[in-house]
Design an enzyme around this catalytic site. Sequence first.
Site, mmCIF file in Angstrom:
data_model
loop_
_atom_site.group_PDB
_atom_site.id
_atom_site.type_symbol
_atom_site.label_atom_id
_atom_site.label_comp_id
_atom_site.label_asym_id
_atom_site.label_seq_id
_atom_site.Cartn_x
_atom_site.Cartn_y
_atom_site.Cartn_z
ATOM 1 N N GLU A 266 18.420 -12.291 6.399
ATOM 2 C CA GLU A 266 18.264 -12.749 5.024
ATOM 3 C C GLU A 266 17.410 -13.998 5.141
ATOM 4 O O GLU A 266 17.817 -14.969 5.777
ATOM 5 C CB GLU A 266 19.654 -13.007 4.447
ATOM 6 C CG GLU A 266 19.676 -13.082 2.947
ATOM 7 C CD GLU A 266 19.766 -14.495 2.504
ATOM 8 O OE1 GLU A 266 18.693 -15.126 2.424
ATOM 9 O OE2 GLU A 266 20.888 -14.961 2.269
ATOM 10 N N CYS B 285 20.001 -19.951 -0.769
ATOM 11 C CA CYS B 285 19.037 -18.846 -0.704
ATOM 12 C C CYS B 285 18.644 -18.417 -2.109
ATOM 13 O O CYS B 285 17.586 -17.824 -2.303
ATOM 14 C CB CYS B 285 19.634 -17.647 -0.005
ATOM 15 S SG CYS B 285 20.638 -18.049 1.410
#
Lengths: 526, 526
Positions: B263, B300
Site C-alpha cells: 500500500e 494514507c
Amino acid sequence: MIDGAMLFGSEARQAAARFRSQDPASGQALAPDFSSASADDVAETCALAAAAAPAFGASDPEDRARFLETIASEIEAIGDDLIIRAMQESGLPRPRLEGERGRTIGQLRLFAAFVRQGDWIDATIDPAMPDRTPLPRPDLRRMNVPVGPVAVFGASNFPLAFSVAGGDTASALAAGCPVVVKGHPSHPGTGELVARAIQRAVAACGLHEGVFSYLPGETHALGEALVADPRIRAVGFTGSRGGGLALMRIAAARKEPIPVYAEMSSINPVILMPGALASRGKALAEAFVQSLTMGAGQFCTNPGLVIAVDGPDLDAFIAAAADVMQGSTAQTMLSPSIHDNFTKGVSALAGHTAVETIARGQGETGANQAVAALFQTSAQQFLSDIALAHEVFGSSSMIVRCRDLDEVANVIASLEGQLTATLQLDDADIPYAHALLPVLADRVGRVLANGWPTGVEVAHAMVHGGPFPATSDGRTTSVGTLAMFRFLRPVAFQNLPADLLPHALADDNPFAVARRIDGVRERSPR
Amino acid sequence: MIDGAMLFGSEARQAAARFRSQDPASGQALAPDFSSASADDVAETCALAAAAAPAFGASDPEDRARFLETIASEIEAIGDDLIIRAMQESGLPRPRLEGERGRTIGQLRLFAAFVRQGDWIDATIDPAMPDRTPLPRPDLRRMNVPVGPVAVFGASNFPLAFSVAGGDTASALAAGCPVVVKGHPSHPGTGELVARAIQRAVAACGLHEGVFSYLPGETHALGEALVADPRIRAVGFTGSRGGGLALMRIAAARKEPIPVYAEMSSINPVILMPGALASRGKALAEAFVQSLTMGAGQFCTNPGLVIAVDGPDLDAFIAAAADVMQGSTAQTMLSPSIHDNFTKGVSALAGHTAVETIARGQGETGANQAVAALFQTSAQQFLSDIALAHEVFGSSSMIVRCRDLDEVANVIASLEGQLTATLQLDDADIPYAHALLPVLADRVGRVLANGWPTGVEVAHAMVHGGPFPATSDGRTTSVGTLAMFRFLRPVAFQNLPADLLPHALADDNPFAVARRIDGVRERSPR
C-alpha cells in the site's frame, strides 16, 4: 463464412499482411488466407473495449447471463462446419472436438447461471451506527466490479474450450469485462467462426460493439502491444512458459502494471503408493498410458511424472506400461512447432546419461506425428538435475524410482508448482498418504485420488491453477466458476445517497442477491 | 520489558549491530539500543515459519480464533507502557495512540469472529455423478488454504494498527499463515512490546514457535533478504512508493515469484460539486483543513487533492480554507526522514511556476515540525505536469480549478489509482454525480460522499486498496476482513477417500461452515 477478417467491434476488416493455417496431418496449407493483425490494430480495438466497459460493467446480471447464453446458442448454430474446420486445423479427431464444443457451450451456460445467481457480487453492507462512541460508524457497502477490458490469448491445444470463446473469454465477459482476443495462428478459421458467433451475440443483445473484438495474428509484436495497451486491465493466457513469462514481464513494466493470468507449465506428478502398486499395478499401468497418450498428450494436465518406491511391484508396473506403450500408435500433433518441441524434448531425455528409455510407441507415419515415450531415472538423479523436471508437452513421461516413501516426499517437495498431483492408493496406503497430503497440496491446485489428471471438470469446485510456474498467479483458476474472480475487484461506497448507489447495493436489492449484512449472510432471496 | 531483542520463534536473541530510535519531538535518542537484524537472521526465522506452517495452516478455526483473541488480550495487558513508549517514538498524541490501540485490538477480535464463522474457507462441493453420460462426474471439493509464511513490514505511520500486530499480521495469522515481521526502525520499542505479546500468545495457545518471529532492523538488506527467502510466500507492506516498488521487483525476480501487497501512494481526490460548494463552502473548508492537518497529515488517505469548478464559490471556499490553515499550529512528524521528504515536497510545489501558494500554517517551533501547506493550480496546468499529482506525505494539498464539470471528469480520469475519492454533493448535484461515479470508481478502492477520507473503518465492507500505485494489487484490501483473502489460495480435492479429506470439506462438516453444494449455498449451520 470465413474470409480472414479481423473484427473491430461490429466491423470486419482485412489486413494487408496475410497468413495461412496448415492441416497438421497432411502438412498442407488451408484456404483462405487470414489477416495478420499488427500492433497498429491494437489501439483501436482497445479503445472500443474501453468505451464499452462502463455500460457493460454495470449491466444487470440477467442481461449479462442472456448474452452468455446467446453466445452459446450462436456457437451451436454454426453446426458441423465448426467441427470440420477445427478437425482440419488441429488434427484432433471428431469425438474430441464435439466433446470440446459441448464443454465450451456448457461453460458459457454455467457462467450464465452463476452470473444470474449473484453471489459473485459479494454484496456486503455494514450499516451506519450514528450513535456509536467515540465516533459514529458510516454506512459502508462493498461489491465486486469488473476490472475493465481484458486481453485473451487463444491457446493451441483447445481450439474451442481455451480459445476465442473459451474459459478466459467466458469468465471475463461474465465478470462484465469487454474482451479483445488475439486468435491463435494455428486455428484461425475455427477462431473466426467462433468470433463471428460472439459478434452476432453482441448485436442480438443490443450491447456496445466494443464488448468483443478479435485480432487473428501470428506475430509476437501483436500480443506484446495488446498487453502493453493502457486500456487493457488484465490478461488471460494459456501456453508455453516462455510465452507466459514474456507477457508477465511486459505487464509488470507498464506504467500501471496489470495481472497476467498465465497457465504455463506442469508435469502433474502421479504417486503410486505401495498398496495400490501391489494390488493393481497392471491396471494402473494401462490406465496411465491411456491418460498419457490421449490426444497425443497435448493436455496441461498430462501425467508427465510418476513417482514410486523401487521394487518388484514397480518393475511389474513398468513392464506393463512398456507393453501398452509399445502398442500405441503415433498421433498427429497440433502444429509443426509443437511437434518440433516434443521431438527435441524427447531426444534430450533419451540422450541424458541419467535417464533410461523404457518404451516408445509405434513409429511415425506422416507429418507432425508424435511417438509416445516413457523414461525412468532414480530419485537421486532426478533431485540433482532440474532439467529432468521440465515439461515435455506431449505424450512423454518420466518414472522416478525412490528408495522409500521419505524419498517420495523429498521428490514431491522439490517440485515447482503444478496444476495437479495424483495419489494412486489403497486403504492400506491411507496412513502415509495423510503425511504426504499437505506436501502435495502445498505444490498444486488440485489433488486427485485414484484417477488421472487429464479431464478437467468445469464446475464450481474446480481449481485449474497452482503455484508458479503452473500459473503466474497461484491464487486463481482458469477453469470453473471461480475463474470469474480473476476479473473482479472490490470497491467500497461510504455514505452514498440512495440515489447514487449501484443497484447491487441498493436497500431494496433489485438484483435479488444474497448479501452479507453486518457480517451475517442473508438467506438467498431466490 | 524492552531489551532490544530479535525474536526467533520462542527465543530472544541480541544482534551485535545496534541502533536507537529517536524522540521526533526532541530529536533525542531513546534508550535502550536495539538489535539491527541482518540478512543472515532471515533464513532461520523463515525456516521456523516454514516448519510451523503445516500444523498452523490446518488448525481448527476455533483454535485460531482463540489465538487472535489471546494476542489482543496480551496487547491490552501491556497497559500504559505501550502508549507511553509509542508516544515517545512517534510524536503522536495520547488520544490518537489510545484510539489506535483500540483499533488494533478490535481488529484482532473482528478477525477472530470472522475466522470462527468459516465463510472464508469457501467450502464448495460438487458431488459425484456416477451415472452422468458420456462421462461420470467425479466428487470435487474445493477450499481455501493458507499460502504459507508471510513477511510483514511494519509501517511508520501507524505504530500499532499497521505495524507488528497490525492489519497485515492479523489477516495473515487469521488465514493460517506464520508471520515474520520486519519491525520499523522508527518505533522499535513499541514494536518489541507488541512482538513479545504475540510471542506470549503463541506459547499460551500451545502453537509451534515458528508461527511468529520478529526482526527489528534498519537496513534495506534485511527487508530484501526477507522478500527473497524461498520460504516466504507473500508480503504485506505499507510505506513509500519507492519502497513498495523495490519489494515488487525482488518478489518478481524470485525463482518462484510471490505476491507483494504494498500500500504505497495516494492523493485521495475530493470533488467539491457546485451545489455543495454554493450551499456550504465555508463548512466544507473548515472540515477539509481539519482532515488535512489531523495527525500532521500522516495518513494514507489524507485529502491531497481538491477538484472543483472555478468561480466565486470556489474563491470563498479557498479563502475560508486559507483562514483556517493560517491558524493551524505546526505538528511533530514521525521521523526526520518523513519530515525531510515533506519539506522537500512542499518546497518543490511552492517553487513550481504553475502553482500558487494559498496558505501555510503557523511556523516551526522545534525538531521535525510540519507546517501545513495549501496550493492551487489550473486543470490545464495539472493535466500537463504529472509531478503535480505526486503524493506529498503530510498536510499538503493542491486545489485544482476547472473550467466546468467536464474538465473535472478529465482531471479525475487522468489520475493514477487512488485509495479513495470523495464527492461533496447536495441533492442538486446528484444528476452529474451519476456521470462521475463510474469514472471515480474506476480509479479507486473506496468512494465517499459528504465525508472525509481519513478515518478508515475496520469492517467487512471496507476496501482500503485501489489500482496501482495506490496499491500493488488492486484486487485486494489491507483493512477489513476481506484483507484475509490476500493470504489464501484455493485447492481442489478430487475423489479423495473420506479418511483423507481435510476437515473443512468432510461430509459431516465438523467445522460447521456454510458450504456451497452443487452451486447452491447451504443455510449457515450456526
